[in-house]
Write an enzyme that holds these catalytic residues in place. Structure first.
Site, PDB file in Angstrom:
ATOM      1  N   SER A 110       0.867  -1.133  -0.003  1.00  0.00           N
ATOM      2  CA  SER A 110       0.009  -0.050   0.019  1.00  0.00           C
ATOM      3  C   SER A 110       0.867   1.153  -0.149  1.00  0.00           C
ATOM      4  O   SER A 110       1.860   1.405   0.595  1.00  0.00           O
ATOM      5  CB  SER A 110      -0.945  -0.127   1.372  1.00  0.00           C
ATOM      6  OG  SER A 110      -1.903  -0.987   1.141  1.00  0.00           O
ATOM      7  N   GLU A 225      -3.179 -14.200   1.800  1.00  0.00           N
ATOM      8  CA  GLU A 225      -3.380 -13.177   2.916  1.00  0.00           C
ATOM      9  C   GLU A 225      -4.953 -13.611   3.292  1.00  0.00           C
ATOM     10  O   GLU A 225      -5.208 -13.547   4.485  1.00  0.00           O
ATOM     11  CB  GLU A 225      -2.977 -11.877   2.662  1.00  0.00           C
ATOM     12  CG  GLU A 225      -3.356 -10.933   3.530  1.00  0.00           C
ATOM     13  CD  GLU A 225      -2.929  -9.609   3.323  1.00  0.00           C
ATOM     14  OE1 GLU A 225      -2.685  -8.784   4.243  1.00  0.00           O
ATOM     15  OE2 GLU A 225      -3.232  -9.256   2.122  1.00  0.00           O
TER      16      GLU A 225
END
Length: 387
Positions: A110, A225
């Site tokens: 991110s 994830e």
């Protein structure tokens, strides 16, 4: 044969007398780390379901497990990605110290301008000879303050559409060009960080997948994830287990209305757990698909609802908070110290690992087959995308 191998491991490396690191290294070498991985890489090439048998036998003997609270990213995301897409050299170099937790991993995905839209990353990587130079900024990086290594997605081509111009790397977090700064959360802790990369050097040997195929590799990582975050291996694992135990222990908090709500979320949690089992079985024939987004979405929804119910059932304790001191924990603690911590920490579950809004889009488009949202930046070079 598998039980015999476990017995031989325990006979040679007594968990009561050797260190956890030594035992885990021996377990990896014996092929008992991930039995579904190939031989020589911590596995035996067996069906994944046998991992549970191995874990149970070793637990009965008091053997240590890898510290998933500190190295969850490495164990749940990095290892299956390297095994699926990494080179033989990368598998041999990184899997063993990852499993023994001698090397903790973090995730540099991110960015301030590319959170929910990962394909909008602007961190730049330029190749010169056989070395990449990386400049940019990442944010919301769990555990970066104690990580030895990281997975990174960077922009390597601005002349092609955004999904096509990304490349995936393995990064040494001890590079002098890396700076880690804490981000304080609503809990008072700083388990997240922002990471600045200034002239960071990465050998081309630490590129995972082909240049420009970073989106494909990152998708493999994110699918793993979301299954890892969204699934609990045992019945009543996680928040629902904490609340159910308290319900049984303290009759004073019980009421008919609370009972019905508790049972509703108990059933939801159990359905999610069983769905997670099915998704993990898919790993035997490939990588988990977009259904993992539904798992993670369900986890976030349930965590926030269950911790909210816990405060309603015990409002006096829910209004208390035991420690607001700024500190940087060694691990991510979803369950926390008390009901107040769990309630506050659960607020982040709808952001980390993919925001709930984006995951609903993934489920709608890639699982249910609904029409996709209109994307004005689709098919145009990244350099021409408004930012």
């Amino acid at each position: 044969m598998l039980r015999q191998r476990v017995d031989e491991l325990l006979a040679t490396y007594d968990p009561a007398t050797v260190s956890a690191t030594e035992f885990l290294g021996a377990r990896f070498d014996a092929g008992l780390a991930w039995v579904h991985f190939p031989e020589g890489h911590g596995g035996l090439g067996l069906p994944q379901e046998y991992n549970e048998d191995v874990a149970n036998w070793l637990a009965e003997a008091g053997a240590p497990e890898p510290d998933r609270s500190r190295n969850g990213i490495g164990l749940g995301m990095v290892a299956p990605t390297i095994m699926a897409i990494g080179t033989k050299e990368q598998q041999e170099k990184y899997l063993r110290p990852l499993y023994t937790c001698e090397e903790i991993w973090c995730q540099l995905f991110s960015e301030p301008g590319a959170g929910s839209d990962l394909a909008a990353v602007a961190t730049k990587a330029v190749l010169s000879g056989d070395t990449w130079t990386v400049d940019g900024q990442k944010v919301w990086t769990s555990g970066a303050h104690h990580a030895k290594r990281a997975i990174l997605v960077a922009r390597t081509d601005i002349e092609v559409p955004k999904h096509a111009g990304m490349t995936y790397f393995l990064v040494d977090m001890e590079d002098p060009g890396i700076e880690v700064r804490p981000l304080r959360q609503i809990t008072g802790e700083a388990e997240f960080n922002e990471v600045f990369l200034n002239g960071v050097k990465i050998p081309d040997a630490d590129r995972v997948g082909e240049t420009g195929e970073g989106w494909k590799v990152a998708t493999t990582t994110l699918n793993n994830e979301r299954v890892a975050i969204g699934s609990g291996a045992d019945r009543e694992a996680g928040h629902i287990g904490v609340l159910a135990e308290k319900w049984r222990k303290y009759p004073a908090i019980r009421s008919e209305a609370a009972y019905h709500e508790l049972m509703h979320w108990w059933i939801e949690a159990e359905v999610t757990r069983l769905t997670g089992e099915r998704l993990r079985q898919q790993l035997e024939v490939g990588q988990p698909g977009p259904e993992g987004s539904a798992m993670k979405l369900a986890f976030a929804t349930q965590a926030q609802a269950i911790t909210g119910l816990a405060i309603e059932l015990d409002p006096d304790h829910g209004l208390l908070y035991d420690d607001w001191t700024m500190h940087r924990p060694d691990s991510t603690d979803f369950l926390g110290r008390d009901v107040g911590f769990r309630y506050l920490r659960a607020k982040g579950n709808s952001l980390e690992g993919g925001s709930s809004e984006i995951l609903r889009n993934v489920v709608a488009e890639r699982v249910l087959g609904l029409p996709a949202e209109q994307r004005l930046d689709k098919g145009i070079p990244f350099k021409d995308v408004p930012r």
